[in-house]
Design a protein around this motif. Structure first.
Motif, PDB file in Angstrom:
ATOM      1  N   GLY A  95       0.817  -1.210   0.000  1.00  0.00           N
ATOM      2  CA  GLY A  95       0.000   0.000   0.000  1.00  0.00           C
ATOM      3  C   GLY A  95       0.851   1.260   0.000  1.00  0.00           C
ATOM      4  N   ALA A  96       1.929   1.243   0.800  1.00  0.00           N
ATOM      5  CA  ALA A  96       2.801   2.418   0.854  1.00  0.00           C
ATOM      6  C   ALA A  96       3.387   2.699  -0.528  1.00  0.00           C
ATOM      7  CB  ALA A  96       3.912   2.191   1.864  1.00  0.00           C
ATOM      8  N   ASP A 207      -7.137   6.846  -1.403  1.00  0.00           N
ATOM      9  CA  ASP A 207      -6.367   5.724  -0.871  1.00  0.00           C
ATOM     10  C   ASP A 207      -7.348   4.623  -0.466  1.00  0.00           C
ATOM     11  OD1 ASP A 207      -5.030   3.907   0.742  1.00  0.00           O
ATOM     12  OD2 ASP A 207      -3.837   5.411   1.788  1.00  0.00           O
ATOM     13  N   GLN A 210      -7.069  -0.015   2.272  1.00  0.00           N
ATOM     14  CA  GLN A 210      -7.829  -0.824   3.245  1.00  0.00           C
ATOM     15  C   GLN A 210      -9.288  -1.020   2.817  1.00  0.00           C
ATOM     16  OE1 GLN A 210      -8.436  -0.889   8.066  1.00  0.00           O
ATOM     17  NE2 GLN A 210      -6.583  -0.085   7.226  1.00  0.00           N
ATOM     18  N   LYS A 236      -3.461  -4.522   0.131  1.00  0.00           N
ATOM     19  CA  LYS A 236      -4.094  -5.474   1.056  1.00  0.00           C
ATOM     20  C   LYS A 236      -4.890  -6.610   0.398  1.00  0.00           C
ATOM     21  CE  LYS A 236      -4.220  -2.495   5.154  1.00  0.00           C
ATOM     22  NZ  LYS A 236      -3.246  -3.166   5.997  1.00  0.00           N
TER      23      LYS A 236
HETATM   24  C1  LIG Z   1      -5.299   3.352   4.090  1.00  0.00           C
HETATM   25  C2  LIG Z   1      -3.937   2.738   4.081  1.00  0.00           C
HETATM   26  N1  LIG Z   1      -3.010   3.211   3.241  1.00  0.00           N
HETATM   27  C3  LIG Z   1      -1.780   2.681   3.180  1.00  0.00           C
HETATM   28  C4  LIG Z   1      -1.397   1.652   4.005  1.00  0.00           C
HETATM   29  C5  LIG Z   1      -0.014   1.091   3.931  1.00  0.00           C
HETATM   30  O1  LIG Z   1      -0.043  -0.172   3.350  1.00  0.00           O
HETATM   31  P1  LIG Z   1       1.202  -1.178   3.490  1.00  0.00           P
HETATM   32  O2  LIG Z   1       1.319  -1.560   4.904  1.00  0.00           O
HETATM   33  O3  LIG Z   1       0.841  -2.319   2.574  1.00  0.00           O
HETATM   34  O4  LIG Z   1       2.395  -0.427   3.001  1.00  0.00           O
HETATM   35  C6  LIG Z   1      -2.344   1.130   4.900  1.00  0.00           C
HETATM   36  C7  LIG Z   1      -1.969   0.030   5.822  1.00  0.00           C
HETATM   37  O5  LIG Z   1      -2.579  -0.210   6.823  1.00  0.00           O
HETATM   38  C8  LIG Z   1      -3.640   1.686   4.939  1.00  0.00           C
HETATM   39  O6  LIG Z   1      -4.570   1.230   5.795  1.00  0.00           O
END
Ligand SMILES: Cc1ncc(COP(=O)(O)O)c(C=O)c1O
Length: 385
Positions: A95-96, A207, A210, A236
């Motif tokens: 996600g990041a 975003d 989730q 996710k």
């Molecule tokens: C809304 C949202 N954005 C980004 C992320 C980051 O995702 P990742 O942990 O796969 O990098 C998360 C993780 O909980 C999230 O809930």
């Protein structure tokens, strides 16, 4: 003695196997999993469709690199675009990374340096995404941050309406804040955010890391609202447990990510893509989403009874992304539930977050919710003594 950095506050429980909504620890104890690995295992643990797709891919090729064409990436990208209204996809591993790609694309496309996000938001742990995150505890210690992010109050129409500046490149938002406490945006607020993006000539980045992939009863949660994002980020639930993230962009942005501008060695890996294609083929089926909504209604009706307890402040959410806000610390309740065989998540200090597999059975809903009700009733009794 551990050889791991202690950067996670780990629960003393090791899950060694899982099937559907059930997981088992190393002593053979069974737990009902209302976490789905933080909204990842949307089809439950080891879903048969994904397993057979991955098994099949493992017999063919595991990795090729993005120097070569990939029809399996094309398939997944098509499924994502056709179900989101987007036009092109970039694949990554988390996600990041999906949000990092979105931030880079917005900077490059708009050539404007300011970006707006919201208080309590969470967008990831890379330098740009933690800088975009509206939680001080996530940013603390990592200064200097990537500059020019500003955090506006969530669901505050007046504040966003007063935003000005011809140097704003994008607004990034979760339509339901997850880590921040399962807080759904109001329709009027999101319309005001969309309107502001148009007025300032800024991109709207949603975003959905989730909230996406059927979690809220629609393919992407922004579809509950009458808005059209320029960029959507997901991860996710996309790979059912295999690490895959994606950034979906609108047509005008395609030329901006030309060859050599951005990339990832593992992004779009064929094994992960096989998991993603199988997952989307299930989740984006209308009858599957109808079932998710039916189960959501069932859970919400049952949880409504919790409102009579004085230690419950509110029950909220959409689809199978549900928050129960308490008047006491959530971690006390989480530990009690775990002892009774139910795994749930916190979201901030006082919210219990439920992210059960979208495939959860009615009997499992009954079992899990009766454990929650019983545990909260016990807490209420102890408090009133
Ligand atoms: C809304 C949202 N954005 C980004 C992320 C980051 O995702 P990742 O942990 O796969 O990098 C998360 C993780 O909980 C999230 O809930």
């Amino acid at each position: 003695m551990s050889y791991l950095f202690p950067n996670y506050g780990r629960i003393p429980l090791e899950i060694v196997s899982g099937e559907g909504t059930n997981v088992f620890d190393d002593r053979g104890n069974r737990y009902l999993d209302f976490t789905s690995g933080i909204g990842v295992c949307n089809l439950g643990h080891r879903p048969v469709q994904v397993k057979s797709a991955v098994d099949h891919q493992l017999e063919k090729v595991w990795h090729t690199s993005n120097l070569f064409e990939s029809s399996i990436q094309e398939d997944v990208a098509q499924l994502l675009c056709q179900n989101s209204g987007g036009d092109a996809v970039f694949f990554c591993n988390s996600g990041a990374e999906a949000n990092e790609a979105a931030i880079k694309l917005a900077r490059k496309f708009k050539k404007k340096h300011r970006m707006i996000s919201f208080q309590q938001s969470f967008h990831g742990r890379t330098m740009a995404t933690l800088s975009a995150t509206g939680q001080k505890k996530v940013r603390d210690g990592f200064e200097p941050l990537v500059e020019n992010f500003e955090y506006f109050p969530f669901n505050d129409i007046d504040a966003i309406t007063q935003l000005t500046g011809d140097d704003i490149g994008a607004i990034i938002i979760e339509v339901i804040q997850g880590e921040g406490g399962v807080i759904p945006a109001n329709q009027a607020f999101l319309k005001a955010v969309e309107k502001k993006c148009k007025e300032l000539d800024a991109l709207l980045i949603v975003d959905e890391v989730q909230t996406g992939i059927g979690r809220t009863g629609v393919p992407f949660a922004f579809m509950h609202y009458d808005i059209k994002p320029d960029i959507i980020t997901v991860a996710k639930g996309l790979g059912s447990g295999f690490p895959v993230g994606a950034m979906i962009g609108s047509e005008k942005l395609i030329g901006c990510f030309s060859a050599g501008t951005h990339g990832s060695t593992f992004g779009g890996n064929p094994v992960c893509m096989s998991a993603a294609r199988a997952t989307l083929n299930v989740v984006f089926t209308p009858s599957f989403l109808i079932e998710v909504n039916r189960k959501s209604e069932l859970i919400m009706n049952k949880l409504d009874q919790l409102n009579k307890l004085s230690l419950v402040k509110s029950v909220r959410g959409k689809g199978l992304m549900i928050g129960i806000e308490l008047k006491l610390e959530a971690k006390e309740v989480l530990a009690d539930l775990r002892k009774k065989g139910l795994l749930v998540l916190p979201a901030g200090p006082k919210v219990i977050r439920l992210l059960p597999p979208l495939t959860i059975k009615e009997s499992e809903i009954e079992e899990g919710l009766s454990l929650i009700t019983k545990t909260l009733e016990e807490k209420e009794t102890i408090q009133s003594v």
